[in-house]
Design an enzyme around this catalytic site. Structure first.
Site, mmCIF file in Angstrom:
data_model
loop_
_atom_site.group_PDB
_atom_site.id
_atom_site.type_symbol
_atom_site.label_atom_id
_atom_site.label_comp_id
_atom_site.label_asym_id
_atom_site.label_seq_id
_atom_site.Cartn_x
_atom_site.Cartn_y
_atom_site.Cartn_z
ATOM 1 N N GLU A 97 34.055 28.385 50.022
ATOM 2 C CA GLU A 97 34.556 27.574 51.137
ATOM 3 C C GLU A 97 35.216 28.449 52.203
ATOM 4 O O GLU A 97 34.998 28.261 53.398
ATOM 5 C CB GLU A 97 35.583 26.551 50.634
ATOM 6 N N LEU A 140 43.287 13.469 52.977
ATOM 7 C CA LEU A 140 42.921 12.509 51.936
ATOM 8 C C LEU A 140 42.735 11.071 52.410
ATOM 9 O O LEU A 140 42.348 10.214 51.641
ATOM 10 C CB LEU A 140 43.958 12.545 50.808
ATOM 11 N N HIS A 172 33.308 19.992 51.698
ATOM 12 C CA HIS A 172 33.292 19.306 50.416
ATOM 13 C C HIS A 172 32.865 20.283 49.329
ATOM 14 O O HIS A 172 31.871 20.977 49.490
ATOM 15 C CB HIS A 172 32.300 18.145 50.502
HETATM 16 C C1 GAR Z 1 39.068 21.984 49.203
HETATM 17 O O1 GAR Z 1 38.569 22.336 47.957
HETATM 18 C C2 GAR Z 1 38.093 21.059 49.902
HETATM 19 O O2 GAR Z 1 36.771 21.317 49.549
HETATM 20 C C3 GAR Z 1 38.515 19.723 49.386
HETATM 21 O O3 GAR Z 1 39.913 19.776 49.316
HETATM 22 C C4 GAR Z 1 40.309 21.115 49.074
HETATM 23 C C5 GAR Z 1 41.369 21.499 50.071
HETATM 24 O O4 GAR Z 1 41.908 22.747 49.729
HETATM 25 N N1 GAR Z 1 38.077 18.702 50.268
HETATM 26 C C6 GAR Z 1 37.520 17.570 49.836
HETATM 27 O O5 GAR Z 1 37.347 17.317 48.669
HETATM 28 C C7 GAR Z 1 37.073 16.618 50.929
HETATM 29 N N2 GAR Z 1 36.721 15.362 50.383
HETATM 30 P P1 GAR Z 1 42.925 23.506 50.692
HETATM 31 O O6 GAR Z 1 44.057 22.531 50.987
HETATM 32 O O7 GAR Z 1 43.380 24.689 49.906
HETATM 33 O O8 GAR Z 1 42.185 23.896 51.925
#
Ligand code: GAR
Length: 204
Positions: free
Chosen positions: A185, A96, A115
């Site tokens: 993803e 973050l 993303h």
């Molecule tokens: C995911 O949905 C990813 O796309 C997003 O955070 C989440 C992490 O999930 N990333 C962003 O928004 C990047 N700006 P996770 O901790 O379960 O992998």
């Protein structure tokens, strides 16, 4: 096995203190099942409280915690790991914080991020987590998806290296869209990492 070269590719993942670690786990599982010459050398977290740390223990993924309160120190620790372990790629998995331009330039290896939703209309600066899916839901879009991109100075807006679109016309809430996109993803991110590093190697 999809990793066709014998070269070993070492990766460091980077996650916040609230990361669920679902992408991290998907990447690790894919490497172990389909691309044995790829490994997560370290999963780096910014807090010991990250829920994903328990998953790392269970899946035997080496992890380390660096506080990101002082980003200069954090980036210094990252640089040391990258150099000591001869890392080929940094993979953001729910990180973050914003990495500095000098760090991005100095590490001399690429950084990837994933993303949700398709850039640039959704998920721009300041729109994280469920807000992205809520915006997609409110817009009555028929499709969402995920993009994998290089991290540059603008952080979330680097060159897209892989993308996958999915129909969301049957989704009745932002949460349903979020679940569907997360499945995309998990399929997209590991494959994009493997293809990207193999392609980088083949042009060296
Ligand atoms: C995911 O949905 C990813 O796309 C997003 O955070 C989440 C992490 O999930 N990333 C962003 O928004 C990047 N700006 P996770 O901790 O379960 O992998």
């Amino acid at each position: 096995m999809e990793g066709t070269t014998s070269e070993v590719f070492r990766i460091v993942t980077l996650s916040s203190g609230i990361s669920r670690g679902s992408n991290l786990l998907a990447i690790n599982d894919y490497f172990r099942e389909k691309a044995n010459n790829f490994s997560i050398e370290y999963a780096v977290f910014t807090s010991v409280k990250a829920p994903a740390i328990d998953k790392c223990r269970v899946s035997q993924i080496p992890y380390i915690v660096f506080s990101a309160r002082n980003m200069e120190l954090f980036e210094k620790s990252m640089l040391e790991i990258i150099q000591d372990k001869q890392i080929h790629l940094v993979v953001l998995c729910g990180f973050l914080k914003r990495l500095s331009s000098s760090f991005i330039d100095s590490i001399e290896i690429p950084i990837l991020n994933i993303h949700p939703a398709l850039l640039p209309r959704f998920g721009g600066l300041g729109m994280y987590g469920m807000a992205v899916h809520e915006a997609v839901f409110a817009s009555q879009e028929t499709h969402s998806g995920a993009t994998v991109h290089l991290v540059d100075d603008h952080y979330d807006h680097g060159r897209i290296i892989a993308k996958e679109e999915i129909s969301i016309s049957g989704c009745k809430s932002a949460n349903e869209i979020a679940d569907k996109v997360l499945t995309v993803e998990h399929m997209l991110y590991p494959r994009a990492i493997v293809s990207y590093l193999q392609a980088t190697k083949s042009v060296c």
